[in-house]
Design an enzyme around this catalytic site. Sequence first.
Site, short mmCIF file in Angstrom:
data_model
loop_
_atom_site.label_atom_id
_atom_site.label_comp_id
_atom_site.label_asym_id
_atom_site.label_seq_id
_atom_site.Cartn_x
_atom_site.Cartn_y
_atom_site.Cartn_z
N ILE A 142 -5.17 3.08 -10.39
CA ILE A 142 -5.21 4.36 -9.68
C ILE A 142 -4.43 4.34 -8.38
O ILE A 142 -4.37 5.35 -7.68
CB ILE A 142 -6.66 4.78 -9.40
CG1 ILE A 142 -7.41 3.69 -8.61
CG2 ILE A 142 -7.39 5.10 -10.69
CD1 ILE A 142 -8.82 4.09 -8.21
N GLY A 143 -3.83 3.22 -8.04
CA GLY A 143 -3.06 3.18 -6.81
C GLY A 143 -2.50 1.81 -6.55
O GLY A 143 -2.75 0.84 -7.29
N GLY A 154 0.10 -2.23 0.14
CA GLY A 154 0.60 -3.52 0.56
C GLY A 154 -0.32 -4.66 0.17
O GLY A 154 0.12 -5.79 0.00
N TYR A 155 -1.62 -4.37 0.04
CA TYR A 155 -2.60 -5.40 -0.33
C TYR A 155 -2.46 -5.77 -1.80
O TYR A 155 -2.57 -6.93 -2.18
CB TYR A 155 -4.00 -4.87 -0.03
CG TYR A 155 -5.14 -5.82 -0.32
CD1 TYR A 155 -5.55 -6.75 0.63
CD2 TYR A 155 -5.81 -5.77 -1.54
CE1 TYR A 155 -6.61 -7.61 0.36
CE2 TYR A 155 -6.87 -6.62 -1.80
CZ TYR A 155 -7.26 -7.55 -0.86
OH TYR A 155 -8.30 -8.39 -1.12
N GLY A 156 -2.25 -4.81 -2.63
CA GLY A 156 -2.14 -5.04 -4.06
C GLY A 156 -2.48 -3.78 -4.83
O GLY A 156 -2.47 -2.67 -4.29
N LYS A 157 -2.79 -3.93 -6.10
CA LYS A 157 -3.10 -2.79 -6.96
C LYS A 157 -4.58 -2.42 -6.87
O LYS A 157 -5.43 -3.26 -6.59
CB LYS A 157 -2.74 -3.11 -8.41
CG LYS A 157 -1.25 -3.31 -8.63
CD LYS A 157 -0.94 -3.60 -10.09
CE LYS A 157 0.57 -3.78 -10.30
NZ LYS A 157 0.90 -4.06 -11.72
N VAL A 158 -4.85 -1.15 -7.13
CA VAL A 158 -6.22 -0.64 -7.11
C VAL A 158 -6.55 -0.11 -8.50
O VAL A 158 -5.76 0.65 -9.09
CB VAL A 158 -6.40 0.48 -6.07
CG1 VAL A 158 -7.86 0.93 -6.01
CG2 VAL A 158 -5.93 0.01 -4.69
N LYS A 171 -9.86 -3.37 -5.55
CA LYS A 171 -8.57 -3.70 -4.95
C LYS A 171 -8.28 -5.17 -5.24
O LYS A 171 -8.98 -6.06 -4.75
CB LYS A 171 -8.60 -3.45 -3.44
CG LYS A 171 -8.77 -1.99 -3.07
CD LYS A 171 -8.80 -1.79 -1.57
CE LYS A 171 -7.47 -2.15 -0.94
NZ LYS A 171 -7.44 -1.79 0.50
N ASP A 195 -3.83 2.12 10.76
CA ASP A 195 -3.01 2.70 9.68
C ASP A 195 -3.68 3.96 9.12
O ASP A 195 -3.81 4.11 7.90
CB ASP A 195 -2.78 1.67 8.57
CG ASP A 195 -1.65 2.09 7.64
OD1 ASP A 195 -0.77 2.87 8.06
OD2 ASP A 195 -1.65 1.64 6.48
#
Length: 919
Positions: free
Chosen positions: A597-598, A601-605, A619, A715
């Site tokens: 779903i997204g 910068g951290y990774g995929k969700v 996440k 952010d």
Amino acid sequence: MAWTRVFLLGAVLVLSSFCLAAGQITHPSEVTALRAIRRKLSDPKKRLNNWKSKDPCASNWTGVICSMNPNDGYLHVQELRLLNFSLNGKLAPELGLLSYMTILDFMWNNISGSIPREIGDITSLNLLLLNGNQISGSLPEELGNLTNLNRFQVDLNNISGPLPKSFGNLTSCQHFLLDNNNLLGYLPPELSQMPNLKILQLDNNNFGGTEIPESYGNMSKLLKLSLRNCNLQGSIPNLSGIPNLLYLDLSHNQLTGSIPSNRLSNNITTIRLSNNMLSGSIPSSFSGLPHLERLSLENNLLNGSISSAIWENVTFAANATLTLDFQNNSFSDISGSFVPPSNVTIKLNGNPLCTNANALNIVQFCGTANGEDEAPGSPDNSNITCPSQSCPLNDHFEYVPGSPVSCCCAAPLGVGFLLRSPSISEFPPYTDQFKAYITSNLGLVPYQLCIDSLIWQKGQRLRLRMYLKFFPQYNNQSNTFNTREIQRIIDLIATFTIPVDDIFGPYDLLNFTLVGPYSDGISKGVIAGIVLGGLSFATVIVLVIAVVFRKKQPRHGRKDSKQQPFSKTAVIIEGVKGFSFGEMEIATENFSEANQIGQGGYGKVYKGILADGTVVAIKRAQHGSLQGEREFFTEIGLLSRLHHRNLVSLVGYCDEEQEQMLVYEFMPNGSLHSLLSARSRGTLTFVTRLHIALCSAKGVLYLHTEAYPPIIHRDIKANNILLDSKLNAKVSDFGISRLVPVTDGEEVATAHVSTVVRGTPGYLDPEYFCTHKLTEKSDVYSLGIVFLELLTGMQPISHGRNIVREVTAACQSGAMFSIIDQNMGPFPSDCVKKFMTLALRCSQDLMKDRPSMLEVVRELENISSMLRQAGHSRSESNTSGSGISGMGTSAVYPGRNSYVSGFPGSDLVSGVIPTIRPR
């Protein structure tokens, strides 16, 4: 190098441009069209192989950028970007079926054949970029139907035939570039009917000895008229009616008669009338033009005297020069004091007066001509006296020429840049202006840009080729750009985000150079992938490369790690559950793309369903984002202590098999950014938008005042404000948040945190960016930008337009209501005015001018109270559907263009609140 590193570098922040939503499909007619386009093209590098898949948008076809139309529920092609692909073949007539497209970009390929007339059916088209191909045939009349077209760029082809009269209907066109073709016929007077035209560039065509229409002198917005080498005859029309003309080139034609005596624009930099059959004398109107750089009258039949008044009474700016080329005419005399300053160059060779050069004391001006001067090769290569051993040139480090710190050594990012149609002839006087223009639009400062080389392209004096070097901002910790900053710069340049400047004109990206510390062993193929990714169409290529690397690289011991016990350390965190990797796999159906779903910068969700039926958002950190185990659990411990109805709650975590995941509550209505998009913005009334603003502000206020230690988010943006089923807003993503120092009773805490600047362009506090001093007011600025988005529906930065500047200008001119989001529906004018005032206060450049977060919340509560008193409420019973309640039936509807006086609204009073509709 790890495969994830390759993927991160190649993505270049463009995944959001593609349509990934599950259950959405491309309109059937557009699928058919794209397949027909593919059949007509030949791709020697096989980069269009993924076009064979079923759904072009959902499957991320290379170069196909989509958006959903809420009216029919289909995905539609919005941009088709296939520049520099070495494509052969022809353009398919089926292009006309892509009726929602705004950008058609096939620049720098080898496409042949004619332009299909069906392209004229794409009335939404904004950019038509077909330059640098082998396109032939005539131009179809139907292209005149493109009334929304901003840039018509079909130069450097083999197009023949006449210019259609219908092009006069291109009412939105600003840049009309058809130079270097084989056009015939005559110059249509109808082109002067294009009211917004700024650049008319038709050089190197053959218009069969026709005249320049007199009506071309009435194009009020024209900045550049370039008709060089077009086989034109007749006289020069009166062009004094073009108030802001900067550049005039009518050279290499067969023009006759005298030069008009009417004075041209005082802004003009270049007058090129050479290589014609012009007679008479030099008009006195050419004297004292303050910005003139070049007056080229060589190779004509001009006579009379040459006056020193041309350069006298002109105050030259720093580095400004003036070249006067009068060679090969019939000038027989000079007048005035013929002792020009050193920055004025005069060429008189080939005139009768040079036979008496000694008597006239003009010998130095009568030498043999060497043709036109070339631009300097490296204007920024100043002499730097620093020890060479301190800056390892072999590792592609260099001294920064303009650094405020002497002998500052850093690694530059190289960019090949082409100014397609600058309105100047000499670049050095505009060096500082160019640097400020580029760096300000990239969020950099001028000293970070070095112009390494530049040259006017031979045979195409209209184009200026440059090689730029961008250096990281000086700090004591790093002399290189980080990956995120490289991605940001590449993305802004490659997607034409930099607005077109009147002086420098439209630009083309030629290449990026990633060497030294930025190459990191990356092959040329991967570098090419990064560039294409920045251009928004290489995501698929990078994914393929990533898969190959993943197969070749060892799995970092993941198989062995499965035998490890779940918890490597005995960590028990109250209120937060530890999950196994297997549980996460089951919850996300093995991390399927359908559940993604997204991505950030951290990774995929991923959306996941736990064993007890709870829906969560997971996440999953990519390997480049993994923390040490201690740091990871410290962050979890911090997040577990944050409990507020307007913060997204942490449910659990996973730390197993070299994986780190955070499990959050699921927010079914997604992000505010998505909700403000075209597909759903119509559901948001002002009451709901104000409620979202208040919820967001309360969440941030909790972080600043009630969390221990206090937290600065750093952010805040529309993507990090999520919405539950009732459209209650919750702040998310504390991945780059910073703890605020607190007092211990004996010491006074500092008022700010010194930190490397991080955040999102458009939301980033400008004072924090300059000083690196992060305070709570930095969050206030970012939230103020979100408020402006809620009110206007605009993005923070779009096509070079900054939301703060746009809104401020509208409010100061009394046109505040004209920029309110037209999808908002009727709204109470006084409340909107108060909310706008607050938003602009929050987004002031200086921290001292912004309110505190507590003041923000109190003001939003006051506005909400005004709404309740006037009978406008947000009914909780109506939130299950759209989440909106009506404004009531007694609303008043003043005119759409209501003038707002007395901004910023200090005189507002509560009571009966008039309601108006946005435009």
